[in-house]
Design an enzyme around this catalytic site. Structure first.
Site, PDB file in Angstrom:
ATOM      1  CG  ASP A   1      -4.935 -10.099   3.394  1.00 20.81           C
ATOM      2  OD1 ASP A   1      -4.652 -10.694   2.337  1.00 20.81           O
ATOM      3  OD2 ASP A   1      -4.638  -8.905   3.594  1.00 20.81           O
TER       4      ASP A   1
ATOM      5  CG  ASP B   1      -3.037  -8.417   0.637  1.00 28.28           C
ATOM      6  OD1 ASP B   1      -2.211  -8.704   1.519  1.00 28.28           O
ATOM      7  OD2 ASP B   1      -4.071  -7.750   0.856  1.00 28.28           O
TER       8      ASP B   1
ATOM      9  CG  HIS C   1      -1.951  -1.075   1.199  1.00 28.15           C
ATOM     10  ND1 HIS C   1      -2.742  -1.347   0.112  1.00 28.15           N
ATOM     11  CD2 HIS C   1      -2.301  -1.985   2.162  1.00 28.15           C
ATOM     12  CE1 HIS C   1      -3.546  -2.376   0.394  1.00 28.15           C
ATOM     13  NE2 HIS C   1      -3.284  -2.785   1.618  1.00 28.15           N
TER      14      HIS C   1
ATOM     15  CG  HIS D   1      -6.676  -5.196   1.745  1.00 25.48           C
ATOM     16  ND1 HIS D   1      -6.145  -6.002   2.731  1.00 25.48           N
ATOM     17  CD2 HIS D   1      -7.857  -4.733   2.216  1.00 25.48           C
ATOM     18  CE1 HIS D   1      -6.967  -6.015   3.762  1.00 25.48           C
ATOM     19  NE2 HIS D   1      -8.013  -5.267   3.473  1.00 25.48           N
TER      20      HIS D   1
END
Length: 340
Positions: free
Chosen positions: A281, A196, A161, A198
């Site tokens: 995740d 991931d 990120h 995200h």
């Protein structure tokens, strides 16, 4: 050298962020040192050893991140402590729209400039830990460039990120992007596959205008899921960015089908090496509950990705505290080994 060397820097455990806020509620940060403990157990459950990375040449990191951002990460906590009434961690209380804005000199303004959200508090030991996370990713890249078919980097804090100038979502230095930059020293083209839950918005932003690094991300639909503002299918850059968002709650078959689609794009790109941004995740019991991938699903993904036949640097991204975290990493690494 083992078939799958694994690297971890124990010093990263000193990074123990406390602050986080969700929908106006202050709560404990989810990027804890215990994550690494459970992931280390997963490495060992897969029958692999853990190596300590040496200090690395920082040139790939400095090619990815701006000098002023690196200075902020290095000195921001000390500057924050000199401010009247400052808390124990740097947490920005403003987030400016940067277009047309002037870079500030004070620590409050610089914190807002360089921190995209409240999920990335900067503590006393964050900079040192983030540097060792970079060392970890670069050790895996060096192992692959030295002839290993793949290498795994247990990086803390995670990185995908973080963009060139901004921290966000528990991330400070973009380990996956830095590993890709290092691999570019050996290969004309490199691909990054991010699985991931995200979207890897920082990685996308770093390489969006470059044609030498293909970024592919399989993730939960960001329309109402972090990072919210990036990760949609129409974001293609110069043709070297592919986003494959999935409906919230998607399970193994939809996730694996999207990975297959991403792998087909990577084959067409014909890179010399791959960086796999591994997020665990996406699991059905992860606290963020974006997707519903099962533990065996990670082994199936590993076999598909290994079948590309590319030298691969596996960089740990997300995967938060649950009873399944150790099993999920062991499943992925075991699937990778069994596919050999």
């Amino acid at each position: 050298m083992t078939d799958l060397p694994c690297f971890y820097a124990p010093e990263t455990a000193a990074h123990d962020p406390r602050f986080w806020m969700l929908r106006g509620v202050v709560m404990a940060n989810k990027e804890t040192p215990e994550r690494a403990d459970r992931l280390l157990a997963g490495i060992r459950a897969a029958g692999l050893d853990v190596l300590t990375p040496p200090s690395a040449d920082q040139a790939p990191m400095r090619a990815i991140h701006t000098d002023r951002y690196l200075r902020f990460l290095e000195t921001g906590w000390q500057d924050w402590q000199q401010a009247s009434g400052a808390g124990p961690e740097v947490v920005a209380n403003l987030h400016p729209q940067k277009a047309g804005a002037t870079y500030p000199s004070g620590i409050t303004g610089r914190a807002g400039w360089h921190m995209g959200d409240t999920g990335c508090p900067l503590g006393r030991d964050t900079w040192a830990a983030a540097l060792r996370g970079v060392d970890t990713a670069l050790a895996a890249a060096d192992a692959v460039m030295a002839g290993a078919g793949a290498a795994y980097a247990l990086c803390r804090p995670p990185g995908h990120h973080a963009d060139a100038d901004t921290a966000g979502g528990h991330c400070f230095l973009n380990n996956s992007a830095i590993a890709a930059q290092a691999l570019r020293g050996r290969h004309d083209r490199v691909a990054i596959l991010d699985i991931d839950v995200h979207h890897g918005n920082g990685t996308q932003a770093i390489f969006f205008d470059r044609a030498d690094v293909l970024t592919v991300s399989v993730h939960a639909d960001p329309d109402n899921f972090y990072p919210f503002y990036l990760g949609h299918a129409h974001e293609t850059g110069y043709g070297a960015n592919l986003n494959l968002p999935l409906p919230i709650g998607s399970g193994d078959e939809a996730w694996l089908a999207a990975i297959d689609q991403g792998l087909a794009r990577i084959r067409d790109f014909a890179p010399g090496a791959l960086v796999l941004a591994l997020g665990l995740d996406a699991h059905e019991n992860d606290p963020f509950r974006g997707l519903r991938v099962t533990t065996p699903g990670f082994a199936r993904a590993a076999a598909r990705i290994r079948a590309l036949g590319l030298p691969t640097v596996i960089v740990q991204e997300g995967g938060y505290l649950s009873e399944d975290l150790t099993r999920n990493l062991a499943s992925f690494l075991g699937g990778w080994i069994e596919a050999g």
